[in-house]
Design a protein around this motif. Structure first.
Motif, PDB file in Angstrom:
ATOM      1  N   ARG A  33      32.243  41.550  34.075  1.00  0.00           N
ATOM      2  CA  ARG A  33      33.049  42.698  34.510  1.00  0.00           C
ATOM      3  C   ARG A  33      34.070  42.289  35.565  1.00  0.00           C
ATOM      4  NH1 ARG A  33      28.638  47.614  34.893  1.00  0.00           N
ATOM      5  NH2 ARG A  33      28.385  47.849  32.653  1.00  0.00           N
ATOM      6  N   LEU A  34      33.668  41.395  36.470  1.00  0.00           N
ATOM      7  CA  LEU A  34      34.601  40.928  37.490  1.00  0.00           C
ATOM      8  C   LEU A  34      35.776  40.184  36.848  1.00  0.00           C
ATOM      9  CD1 LEU A  34      35.368  40.655  40.444  1.00  0.00           C
ATOM     10  CD2 LEU A  34      33.891  38.642  40.572  1.00  0.00           C
ATOM     11  N   ASN A  35      35.502  39.382  35.837  1.00  0.00           N
ATOM     12  CA  ASN A  35      36.581  38.699  35.112  1.00  0.00           C
ATOM     13  C   ASN A  35      37.536  39.698  34.474  1.00  0.00           C
ATOM     14  OD1 ASN A  35      36.117  35.941  35.546  1.00  0.00           O
ATOM     15  ND2 ASN A  35      34.517  35.895  33.998  1.00  0.00           N
ATOM     16  N   VAL A  36      36.988  40.743  33.863  1.00  0.00           N
ATOM     17  CA  VAL A  36      37.825  41.762  33.216  1.00  0.00           C
ATOM     18  C   VAL A  36      38.683  42.481  34.246  1.00  0.00           C
ATOM     19  CG1 VAL A  36      37.760  43.958  31.968  1.00  0.00           C
ATOM     20  CG2 VAL A  36      36.308  42.058  31.231  1.00  0.00           C
ATOM     21  N   VAL A  37      38.088  42.870  35.368  1.00  0.00           N
ATOM     22  CA  VAL A  37      38.836  43.583  36.400  1.00  0.00           C
ATOM     23  C   VAL A  37      39.934  42.696  36.977  1.00  0.00           C
ATOM     24  CG1 VAL A  37      38.661  44.593  38.720  1.00  0.00           C
ATOM     25  CG2 VAL A  37      36.990  45.192  36.966  1.00  0.00           C
ATOM     26  N   CYS A  38      39.625  41.435  37.224  1.00  0.00           N
ATOM     27  CA  CYS A  38      40.634  40.516  37.765  1.00  0.00           C
ATOM     28  C   CYS A  38      41.797  40.343  36.796  1.00  0.00           C
ATOM     29  CB  CYS A  38      40.010  39.162  38.093  1.00  0.00           C
ATOM     30  SG  CYS A  38      39.039  39.177  39.607  1.00  0.00           S
ATOM     31  N   ARG A  39      41.495  40.207  35.528  1.00  0.00           N
ATOM     32  CA  ARG A  39      42.574  40.075  34.539  1.00  0.00           C
ATOM     33  C   ARG A  39      43.404  41.356  34.465  1.00  0.00           C
ATOM     34  NH1 ARG A  39      41.677  35.357  31.922  1.00  0.00           N
ATOM     35  NH2 ARG A  39      39.552  34.586  32.015  1.00  0.00           N
ATOM     36  N   TRP A  40      42.745  42.503  34.577  1.00  0.00           N
ATOM     37  CA  TRP A  40      43.452  43.780  34.570  1.00  0.00           C
ATOM     38  C   TRP A  40      44.403  43.872  35.765  1.00  0.00           C
ATOM     39  CZ3 TRP A  40      42.811  48.031  38.008  1.00  0.00           C
ATOM     40  CH2 TRP A  40      43.484  49.182  37.611  1.00  0.00           C
ATOM     41  N   VAL A  41      43.917  43.477  36.957  1.00  0.00           N
ATOM     42  CA  VAL A  41      44.750  43.517  38.165  1.00  0.00           C
ATOM     43  C   VAL A  41      45.954  42.590  38.011  1.00  0.00           C
ATOM     44  CG1 VAL A  41      44.798  42.871  40.611  1.00  0.00           C
ATOM     45  CG2 VAL A  41      42.908  44.237  39.729  1.00  0.00           C
ATOM     46  N   PHE A  76      46.111  38.497  44.915  1.00  0.00           N
ATOM     47  CA  PHE A  76      45.948  37.085  45.249  1.00  0.00           C
ATOM     48  C   PHE A  76      44.483  36.662  45.137  1.00  0.00           C
ATOM     49  CE2 PHE A  76      46.029  33.565  48.529  1.00  0.00           C
ATOM     50  CZ  PHE A  76      46.683  32.667  47.712  1.00  0.00           C
ATOM     51  N   ALA A  77      43.560  37.527  45.580  1.00  0.00           N
ATOM     52  CA  ALA A  77      42.127  37.224  45.473  1.00  0.00           C
ATOM     53  C   ALA A  77      41.703  37.094  44.011  1.00  0.00           C
ATOM     54  CB  ALA A  77      41.312  38.299  46.170  1.00  0.00           C
ATOM     55  N   CYS A  78      42.214  37.971  43.165  1.00  0.00           N
ATOM     56  CA  CYS A  78      41.889  37.889  41.731  1.00  0.00           C
ATOM     57  C   CYS A  78      42.417  36.592  41.125  1.00  0.00           C
ATOM     58  CB  CYS A  78      42.453  39.090  40.987  1.00  0.00           C
ATOM     59  SG  CYS A  78      41.575  40.630  41.332  1.00  0.00           S
ATOM     60  N   LEU A  79      43.616  36.214  41.520  1.00  0.00           N
ATOM     61  CA  LEU A  79      44.193  34.956  41.042  1.00  0.00           C
ATOM     62  C   LEU A  79      43.332  33.774  41.470  1.00  0.00           C
ATOM     63  CD1 LEU A  79      46.610  33.532  39.670  1.00  0.00           C
ATOM     64  CD2 LEU A  79      47.685  33.470  41.917  1.00  0.00           C
ATOM     65  N   LEU A  80      42.905  33.778  42.712  1.00  0.00           N
ATOM     66  CA  LEU A  80      42.041  32.703  43.210  1.00  0.00           C
ATOM     67  C   LEU A  80      40.710  32.677  42.475  1.00  0.00           C
ATOM     68  CD1 LEU A  80      42.729  33.002  47.021  1.00  0.00           C
ATOM     69  CD2 LEU A  80      43.302  31.050  45.571  1.00  0.00           C
ATOM     70  N   TYR A  81      40.129  33.846  42.239  1.00  0.00           N
ATOM     71  CA  TYR A  81      38.838  33.906  41.550  1.00  0.00           C
ATOM     72  C   TYR A  81      38.926  33.340  40.141  1.00  0.00           C
ATOM     73  CZ  TYR A  81      34.612  35.590  39.385  1.00  0.00           C
ATOM     74  OH  TYR A  81      33.423  35.646  38.694  1.00  0.00           O
ATOM     75  N   LEU A  82      39.960  33.742  39.415  1.00  0.00           N
ATOM     76  CA  LEU A  82      40.090  33.284  38.031  1.00  0.00           C
ATOM     77  C   LEU A  82      40.451  31.808  37.923  1.00  0.00           C
ATOM     78  CD1 LEU A  82      41.785  36.373  36.368  1.00  0.00           C
ATOM     79  CD2 LEU A  82      39.419  35.606  36.135  1.00  0.00           C
TER      80      LEU A  82
END
Length: 92
Positions: A33-41, A76-82
């Motif tokens: 779910r975190l991957n999906v949310v990060c990609r959505w953001v 930026f946090a989502c980019l770093l996570y992915l």
């Protein structure tokens, strides 16, 4: 007294269990779910502009803390996570 053979048998039995526990299944689902949310953001139309607001420009320094764009920090946090930098993502 500590019985090595018995402990090894219990460890082997625990390791051979093929069914995932509820906690492991929930953790895997949360990661997905975190991957999906990060990609959505990151796919939002204004994601690049938001990150640009928190980046240093050639004619200005970093924004003061009270002017920091929270949405830009999220992008930026989502980019770093992915890109597999979870510790840095948690900071942002």
């Amino acid at each position: 007294m500590f019985e090595v053979a018995g402990v090894l048998r219990r460890l082997a039995a625990d390791a051979s269990q093929r069914t995932a526990t509820v906690q492991i299944a929930r953790a895997a689902q949360a990661g997905q779910r975190l991957n999906v949310v990060c990609r959505w953001v990151l796919n939002e139309p204004d994601a690049a502009a938001r990150v640009g607001k928190i980046a240093e420009g050639p004619d200005r320094g970093p924004l003061p803390q009270e002017a920091t764009d929270v949405d830009g920090a999220l992008v930026f946090a989502c980019l770093l996570y992915l890109t597999r930098h979870p510790e840095s993502a948690q900071f942002w």
